[in-house]
Design an enzyme around this catalytic site. Structure first.
Site, short mmCIF file in Angstrom:
data_model
loop_
_atom_site.label_atom_id
_atom_site.label_comp_id
_atom_site.label_asym_id
_atom_site.label_seq_id
_atom_site.Cartn_x
_atom_site.Cartn_y
_atom_site.Cartn_z
N ARG A 52 0.85 -1.18 0.00
CA ARG A 52 0.00 0.00 0.00
C ARG A 52 0.89 1.24 0.00
O ARG A 52 2.07 1.18 0.35
CB ARG A 52 -0.90 0.01 1.22
N LYS A 70 -1.41 -2.09 8.20
CA LYS A 70 -2.83 -1.85 8.45
C LYS A 70 -3.41 -2.90 9.39
O LYS A 70 -4.34 -2.64 10.13
CB LYS A 70 -3.59 -1.87 7.11
N HIS A 119 -3.99 1.78 -5.93
CA HIS A 119 -4.41 0.44 -5.50
C HIS A 119 -4.47 -0.53 -6.68
O HIS A 119 -4.45 -1.74 -6.49
CB HIS A 119 -5.76 0.54 -4.81
N ARG A 158 -1.58 -2.84 -6.65
CA ARG A 158 -1.74 -3.92 -5.67
C ARG A 158 -2.64 -5.02 -6.24
O ARG A 158 -2.38 -6.21 -6.07
CB ARG A 158 -2.31 -3.32 -4.39
N HIS A 163 -4.08 -9.37 4.27
CA HIS A 163 -5.48 -9.13 4.60
C HIS A 163 -5.78 -9.69 5.98
O HIS A 163 -5.34 -10.79 6.32
CB HIS A 163 -6.40 -9.81 3.58
N TYR A 205 -10.87 -12.27 -5.54
CA TYR A 205 -10.01 -12.80 -6.59
C TYR A 205 -10.43 -14.19 -7.03
O TYR A 205 -9.96 -14.69 -8.05
CB TYR A 205 -8.55 -12.80 -6.12
#
Length: 318
Positions: free
Chosen positions: A169, A194, A263, A266, A289, A298
């Site tokens: 990110r 994150k 993004h 990514r 994640h 995905y």
């Protein structure tokens, strides 16, 4: 909670100055979001932006008086905002921002239930939209664009490679430290991500070469341990996430690719992993994640059609 919520300046009183009333109100609200809700600077900035627009639309240069805000005002504000950008994400952000602010005003003693009642939750289906990934030709165009960059091409090229090859990110790129790179082991350590954890990722050869080239030939002298520092005043200070996003945005513009945000790089990284046979669990781990649900988008990709999308993993023989 151990801290008391301080009520804003008495509603209806004048403090002088046109925007002073709104600024004071936002400062109180920001303190609440920071100290009692524990929100990050980015999340607080988004919440404050929604409230600022609402207050300026209703009160203009006058005193912030919640008793004068009625349900029709809230409906009109939402209609005006959605007319400018009618997307599910914008609708969700507006609804969440208004509800949070009204919750704060309720804790300050204001009767805001009628206002909250008119804020409906927009339909926003999870996993409804496929990620936007760059094609192989667009990736080549983007990377080649740095040959024509008039200033600091090595810096921008290294930033883009971090996003494309590692799925980082913008904030993670900005926070990279020199000591986070283990050149002998070929790894990069991510801290304060994150998901509030530390991760160690493999450092592809081409990404490492791009970083080394920038550090040796273009990074200005700096006392900071950050890899990416500002090349202009304040020279040598660590870059921000916004600075990284601007570099990527300018690269899109130079290459002629319709701007789709940082993004997208990514997402391109994730699509490449899926096409090469990585499991969703492996993709989730590399994207860091917090929930596998986030990665399930995905699973909808038509991997045979992605043969034209991915580039080989840097440093591999394929």
């Amino acid at each position: 909670m151990s801290r008391d919520i301080q009520s804003p300046a008495p509603v209806g009183s004048s403090t002088g100055g046109s925007i002073r009333h709104i600024d004071d109100e936002l400062q109180h609200y920001d303190t609440y979001l920071r100290d009692l809700r524990g929100l990050s600077p980015g999340s607080r900035r988004n919440r404050l932006g929604v409230v600022r627009r609402l207050l300026r639309q209703k009160f203009g240069d006058g005193v912030v008086d919640m008793a004068r805000l009625d349900p029709d005002d809230v409906r009109q504000f939402l209609a005006d905002q959605l007319a400018e950008r009618r997307t599910p994400s914008n609708a969700s952000g507006l609804a969440a921002g208004l509800r949070n602010y009204l919750r704060y005003r309720s804790m300050c003693g204001d009767a805001v239930s009628p206002l909250a009642a008119v804020i409906s939750s927009p339909a926003h289906w999870k996993l409804a939209v496929l990620p936007r990934a760059l094609t192989v030709e667009e990736v080549k165009q983007l990377l080649s664009s740095f040959r024509f960059a008039s200033r600091w091409p090595r810096r921008g090229y290294a930033m883009v490679r971090c996003a494309l090859d590692l799925g980082l990110r913008s904030g993670e790129i900005a926070r990279l430290k020199i000591d986070d790179i283990d050149w002998q082991a070929g790894t990069v350590t991510l801290r304060n991500t994150k998901s509030f954890r530390q991760d160690i990722l493999p450092l592809p050869v081409e990404t490492g070469q791009a970083l080394a080239d920038y550090l040796q030939h273009e990074r200005p002298p700096s006392a900071s341990s950050a890899i990416f520092v500002s090349p202009r005043a304040p020279r040598g200070e660590p870059c921000t996430a916004e600075a990284v996003r601007k570099v990527i945005k300018h690269a899109y513009r130079r290459s002629g690719i319709p701007h789709s945000g940082s993004h997208a790089l990514r997402h391109t990284f994730a699509c490449r992993l899926v096409e090469h046979g990585s499991s969703l669990k492996e993709v989730a781990d590399l994207l860091r994640h917090r929930s596998l649900t986030t990665t399930q988008i995905y699973a909808k990709l038509d991997t045979p059609q992605l043969a034209t999308v991915p580039l080989p993993w840097p440093g591999s023989e394929s």
